[in-house]
Design a protein around this motif. Structure first.
Motif, PDB file in Angstrom:
ATOM      1  N   ASP A 181       0.826  -1.206   0.000  1.00  0.00           N
ATOM      2  CA  ASP A 181       0.000   0.000   0.000  1.00  0.00           C
ATOM      3  C   ASP A 181       0.862   1.258   0.000  1.00  0.00           C
ATOM      4  O   ASP A 181       2.002   1.227   0.466  1.00  0.00           O
ATOM      5  CB  ASP A 181      -0.867  -0.019   1.268  1.00  0.00           C
ATOM      6  CG  ASP A 181      -2.190   0.699   1.083  1.00  0.00           C
ATOM      7  OD1 ASP A 181      -2.356   1.400   0.061  1.00  0.00           O
ATOM      8  OD2 ASP A 181      -3.063   0.555   1.962  1.00  0.00           O
ATOM      9  N   ASP A 182       0.307   2.349  -0.489  1.00  0.00           N
ATOM     10  CA  ASP A 182       0.958   3.674  -0.429  1.00  0.00           C
ATOM     11  C   ASP A 182       2.367   3.634  -0.995  1.00  0.00           C
ATOM     12  O   ASP A 182       3.274   4.300  -0.475  1.00  0.00           O
ATOM     13  CB  ASP A 182       1.032   4.186   1.024  1.00  0.00           C
ATOM     14  CG  ASP A 182      -0.329   4.269   1.692  1.00  0.00           C
ATOM     15  OD1 ASP A 182      -1.345   4.188   0.988  1.00  0.00           O
ATOM     16  OD2 ASP A 182      -0.373   4.415   2.922  1.00  0.00           O
ATOM     17  N   GLU A 238      -4.191   4.613  -7.030  1.00  0.00           N
ATOM     18  CA  GLU A 238      -5.149   5.058  -6.010  1.00  0.00           C
ATOM     19  C   GLU A 238      -5.514   6.518  -6.217  1.00  0.00           C
ATOM     20  O   GLU A 238      -4.705   7.311  -6.686  1.00  0.00           O
ATOM     21  CB  GLU A 238      -4.529   4.964  -4.614  1.00  0.00           C
ATOM     22  CG  GLU A 238      -4.178   3.585  -4.154  1.00  0.00           C
ATOM     23  CD  GLU A 238      -3.807   3.606  -2.668  1.00  0.00           C
ATOM     24  OE1 GLU A 238      -4.618   3.124  -1.876  1.00  0.00           O
ATOM     25  OE2 GLU A 238      -2.728   4.107  -2.309  1.00  0.00           O
TER      26      GLU A 238
HETATM   27 CA    CA Z   1      -3.227   3.549   0.016  1.00  0.00          CA
END
Ligand code: CA
Ligand code: C2E
Ligand code: CA
Ligand code: CA
Length: 275
Positions: A181-182, A238
């Motif tokens: 993630d991220d 995202e």
């Molecule tokens: Ca994220």
């Protein structure tokens, strides 16, 4: 000077006492919320950017607080982590999300099943029972392991890399994929991608939202997508909010994405209406 000093000390003390009370209240609120199931799972579609078909969903928790209304994770996840309630909270979320997606998939017999992506706090990866707990939830809900993806941030990889590597390889051996993630915001090390055999790379929205105005962001996004392709990893963009951003990502051959352009995270009842 003495009085002033003491007065100051007491003001400081009062503020501290207030903070302690605030945290204690939140802690008891959180415990009650876990018992009374005040947490609700919201779902955000993850979309195939070439075909617009829904690939799956990310489960994002909300708290229906009886006094404070609907709270987003930023208001309570950090405290839940601090007081050691995050693992319980995450299990509730994952259980509910797996159950929901199992039901949705039952009605998709001739189409590919949806994949549900869940966020696991870094705390889980150094705990011993993560794999057993996930297996239990899959057995209880009937969801097939390839339909579950676990999202983790790079911080989870940093603490005890050896232990985390074992946990991840156990998850893989029961068929569960991993999303980083991220990506690009933390202490990214490219070696992680290989070492932990990541399946999805989630390109952080800070890059997506600036790539059309800042050439550097554009280059970073372009390069991350090329890297993902080269390593046989799915890139997921995202925070897609505009048609222009979608268009750019399509040109860069980014396979998957999510964002307000497609849908905000919504309760299950509302999500059902869009597929
Ligand atoms: Ca994220
Ligand atoms: P995240 O995993 O990076 O999730 C993406 C966040 O971006 C979500 O915020 C989502 O609502 C928001 N978002 C999605 N599309 C857009 C967009 O187009 N524009 C903008 N501006 N924002 C968008 P949310 O739901 O407030 O969650 C915040 C963070 O809380 C998540 O970040 C995740 O780290 C954490 N979180 C959420 N649910 C859970 C959970 O069940 N367990 C744990 N441990 N963490 C969770
Ligand atoms: Ca996430
Ligand atoms: Ca985030």
């Amino acid at each position: 000077a003495k009085t002033l000093g003491r007065g100051r000390y007491e003001v400081f003390n009062e503020t501290m006492r207030e903070q302690v009370r605030f945290i204690q209240k939140l802690e008891s609120d959180l415990r009650r919320a876990l018992e009374r199931k005040e947490f609700q799972v919201y779902y955000q579609p993850i979309v195939n950017l070439q075909t617009s078909a829904i690939h799956g969903f990310e489960a994002l928790v909300r708290w229906n607080h009886p006094q404070r209304g609907l709270l987003t994770p930023g208001h309570f996840i950090p405290i839940a982590e601090e007081i050691g309630l995050i693992t319980q909270l995450d299990w509730q979320v994952i259980q509910e999300a797996c159950q929901q997606v199992y039901r949705w998939n039952e009605n998709r017999k001739n189409r590919p099943p949806f994949v549900i992506s869940v966020n696991l706090s870094a705390k889980h990866f150094t705990e011993d029972n993560l794999v057993e707990q996930v297996t239990k939830i899959l057995n209880e809900t009937g969801l097939e392991s390839p339909c579950l993806k676990i999202e983790m941030t790079e911080t989870a990889l940093l603490e005890e890399p050896e232990k985390v590597a074992v946990t991840i390889s156990q998850l893989k051996s029961i068929g569960i994929g991993l999303s980083l993630d991220d990506f690009g915001t933390g202490y990214s090390s490219l070696s992680y991608l290989h070492r932990f055999s990541v399946d999805n790379l989630k390109l952080d929205m800070s890059f997506i939202q600036t790539m059309n105005s800042e050439p550097q962001s554009f280059e970073i996004v372009r390069t991350m997508i090329v890297l993902a392709h080269a390593l046989n990893i799915n890139a997921i963009a995202e925070g897609i909010e505009t048609a222009e951003q979608l268009n750019t990502l399509q040109h860069l051959d980014c396979p998957l994405g999510q964002g307000y352009y497609f849908s905000k995270p919504l309760p299950a009842e509302n999500i059902q209406q869009i597929f």
